[in-house]
Design an enzyme around this catalytic site. Sequence first.
Site, PDB file in Angstrom:
ATOM      1  N   ASP A 125       8.929 -15.159  14.658  1.00  0.00           N
ATOM      2  CA  ASP A 125       8.927 -13.925  13.863  1.00  0.00           C
ATOM      3  C   ASP A 125       9.656 -14.081  12.531  1.00  0.00           C
ATOM      4  OD1 ASP A 125       7.660 -12.695  16.075  1.00  0.00           O
ATOM      5  OD2 ASP A 125       9.616 -12.352  16.990  1.00  0.00           O
TER       6      ASP A 125
ATOM      7  N   LYS B 164       6.095 -16.272   9.056  1.00  0.00           N
ATOM      8  CA  LYS B 164       5.258 -17.424   8.683  1.00  0.00           C
ATOM      9  C   LYS B 164       3.892 -17.000   8.160  1.00  0.00           C
ATOM     10  CE  LYS B 164       5.848 -19.035  12.924  1.00  0.00           C
ATOM     11  NZ  LYS B 164       6.938 -18.187  13.414  1.00  0.00           N
TER      12      LYS B 164
ATOM     13  N   LYS C  16       2.756 -14.635   6.297  1.00  0.00           N
ATOM     14  CA  LYS C  16       2.634 -14.326   4.878  1.00  0.00           C
ATOM     15  C   LYS C  16       2.677 -15.599   4.028  1.00  0.00           C
ATOM     16  CE  LYS C  16       5.048 -12.301   1.134  1.00  0.00           C
ATOM     17  NZ  LYS C  16       6.028 -11.402   0.580  1.00  0.00           N
TER      18      LYS C  16
ATOM     19  N   GLY D 117       2.049 -13.503  16.818  1.00  0.00           N
ATOM     20  CA  GLY D 117       1.467 -12.399  16.058  1.00  0.00           C
ATOM     21  C   GLY D 117       1.848 -12.575  14.603  1.00  0.00           C
ATOM     22  N   HIS D 118       0.892 -12.938  13.766  1.00  0.00           N
ATOM     23  CA  HIS D 118       1.180 -13.170  12.353  1.00  0.00           C
ATOM     24  C   HIS D 118       0.666 -12.000  11.525  1.00  0.00           C
ATOM     25  CE1 HIS D 118       1.438 -17.776  13.153  1.00  0.00           C
ATOM     26  NE2 HIS D 118       2.505 -17.118  13.534  1.00  0.00           N
TER      27      HIS D 118
ATOM     28  N   THR E  90       3.096  -8.627  18.679  1.00  0.00           N
ATOM     29  CA  THR E  90       2.189  -8.807  19.816  1.00  0.00           C
ATOM     30  C   THR E  90       2.459  -7.779  20.904  1.00  0.00           C
ATOM     31  OG1 THR E  90       2.023 -11.156  19.353  1.00  0.00           O
ATOM     32  CG2 THR E  90       1.462 -10.485  21.587  1.00  0.00           C
TER      33      THR E  90
ATOM     34  N   ASP F 254      15.164  -8.924   1.221  1.00  0.00           N
ATOM     35  CA  ASP F 254      15.365  -7.527   0.811  1.00  0.00           C
ATOM     36  C   ASP F 254      16.010  -6.670   1.898  1.00  0.00           C
ATOM     37  OD1 ASP F 254      12.739  -8.175   1.919  1.00  0.00           O
ATOM     38  OD2 ASP F 254      12.347  -6.009   1.822  1.00  0.00           O
TER      39      ASP F 254
HETATM   40  P1  IMP Z   1       5.748 -16.778  26.315  1.00  0.00           P
HETATM   41  O1  IMP Z   1       5.486 -17.580  25.103  1.00  0.00           O
HETATM   42  O2  IMP Z   1       4.901 -15.549  26.430  1.00  0.00           O
HETATM   43  O3  IMP Z   1       5.733 -17.621  27.560  1.00  0.00           O
HETATM   44  O4  IMP Z   1       7.259 -16.212  26.203  1.00  0.00           O
HETATM   45  C1  IMP Z   1       8.394 -17.073  26.267  1.00  0.00           C
HETATM   46  C2  IMP Z   1       9.467 -16.603  25.295  1.00  0.00           C
HETATM   47  O5  IMP Z   1       9.033 -16.815  23.963  1.00  0.00           O
HETATM   48  C3  IMP Z   1       9.808 -15.120  25.390  1.00  0.00           C
HETATM   49  O6  IMP Z   1      11.185 -14.953  25.088  1.00  0.00           O
HETATM   50  C4  IMP Z   1       8.983 -14.499  24.285  1.00  0.00           C
HETATM   51  O7  IMP Z   1       9.535 -13.289  23.819  1.00  0.00           O
HETATM   52  C5  IMP Z   1       9.079 -15.588  23.230  1.00  0.00           C
HETATM   53  N1  IMP Z   1       7.942 -15.589  22.299  1.00  0.00           N
HETATM   54  C6  IMP Z   1       6.687 -16.020  22.530  1.00  0.00           C
HETATM   55  N2  IMP Z   1       5.938 -15.887  21.432  1.00  0.00           N
HETATM   56  C7  IMP Z   1       6.725 -15.382  20.482  1.00  0.00           C
HETATM   57  C8  IMP Z   1       6.530 -15.068  19.103  1.00  0.00           C
HETATM   58  O8  IMP Z   1       5.451 -15.246  18.519  1.00  0.00           O
HETATM   59  N3  IMP Z   1       7.619 -14.567  18.440  1.00  0.00           N
HETATM   60  C9  IMP Z   1       8.822 -14.410  19.036  1.00  0.00           C
HETATM   61  N4  IMP Z   1       9.059 -14.700  20.317  1.00  0.00           N
HETATM   62  C10 IMP Z   1       8.023 -15.192  21.037  1.00  0.00           C
END
Ligand code: IMP
Length: 429
Positions: free
Chosen positions: A13, A16, A18, A40-41, A300, A333
Amino acid sequence: MPALIVAGAQWGDEGKGKLVDYLARQAHAVARYQGGHNAGHTVVINNEKFILHLIPSGILHEGKLCIIGNGVVIDPACLIEEMDALISRGVNIGENLLISENAHLIMPYHMALEAASESGMGKKAIGTTGRGIGPAYMDKMARSGIRMKDIMSPDIFKERLKAAVEKTNRLLDVLYGAPGFDLESVFEKYSGFARRLKKHVGNAGSVLNKALREGKNVLIEGAQGTLLDIDHGTYPYVTSSNASAGGACTGLGIGPTRISGVMGVIKAYTTRVGGGPFPTELHDELGNCLREKGGEYGATTGRPRRCGWLDIVALDHAVRVNGLSGFALTKLDILDGLDTIKVCTGYRIDGEVTKEFPPDASTLERCEPVYEELEGWKDSTSGKKKLSELPSGARKYIEWIEGRLGIGADMISTGQRREELIIVKENFH
Ligand code: IMP
């Protein structure tokens, strides 16, 4: 060899999407190498918000080849939904999407397995996104996974699916007392997905290598972040793939000698979603303030993100693990208006101060942050497009980070919109 990797330097998060959107303008191809629709981008164009989970954000530029590499795990239902949403908003996918035939699929039973496993872990739950990512990678490593190419051949698919469903149904029943899956209905559903996706599936590694041999710019897009990397993150509170730069080679089928640079994306503060240690987490009003001002809710899952100060110990680890050649700083910002800004420069553990990031969650849990205090700035950085337009406190903050990490800031994002960006150094020519 103009292959640039953009990887998250924190817990994901970092913003990336942008930056990839900006860099994609100068790239021939944009490729994703790991993770799945747990990512989720977000990209904002003309006040329109696009959230992409699987398709590289390069798709928002006409005519860019967007590759989903063999290292990604794909939920085909989600991919098709994403394609349809883009098409309905006028984005031309046409011939621009190429999916590796070796990419593994997320099957319905992967989500069921994950839900059962997480709910059985109580307080120790990982706090996953619930997308079936971990179980899909488990099947990949156990050599019982189903790949994109498998669903294209009904006989092979049926045989592999039969074995997988039988095994998983036994697991669901014996371990969790959960209901199993019907082979025929999964087969029918995924055969439908195969018909829809067929024209986009191919030998992505070969196409990428050809582009690189021809000297074309390739942008390689990481998902999640270094601290969520299965090997180098805060295990076991990590995702199940190599989110750091090393994953790009195996996840795309290109050699390390092809990589020309690695840009780490760093948020001006730190956030984390899900469980696991987070030394600089703020449990006070300021933490809430960063969350609200920074819109820190998962793209997401919508979950509120945990917020805290910048952590140089963790970032140093990210510089090393990724071999970062530069960084992009985002959400500067959000820190506007603070009198002082704290930055963590060491961890106190068992009475000793260390600057070394501990390799596992249980040690990190015992670490207390050691802070330095920097001066904040009052004027707004929002929407600024030149370094010289930034308040001097903000410039000092960037220089301080550069000095500590030993690498330079190539880009600084000063807002959500595409054009709210300062370019210090171009990575593609
Ligand atoms: P999983 O990838 O769904 O197996 O989740 C494993 C860990 O990675 C959890 O703590 C999720 O919240 C974190 N996580 C997975 N994808 C993202 C992301 O795109 N951004 C931030 N945290 C993520």
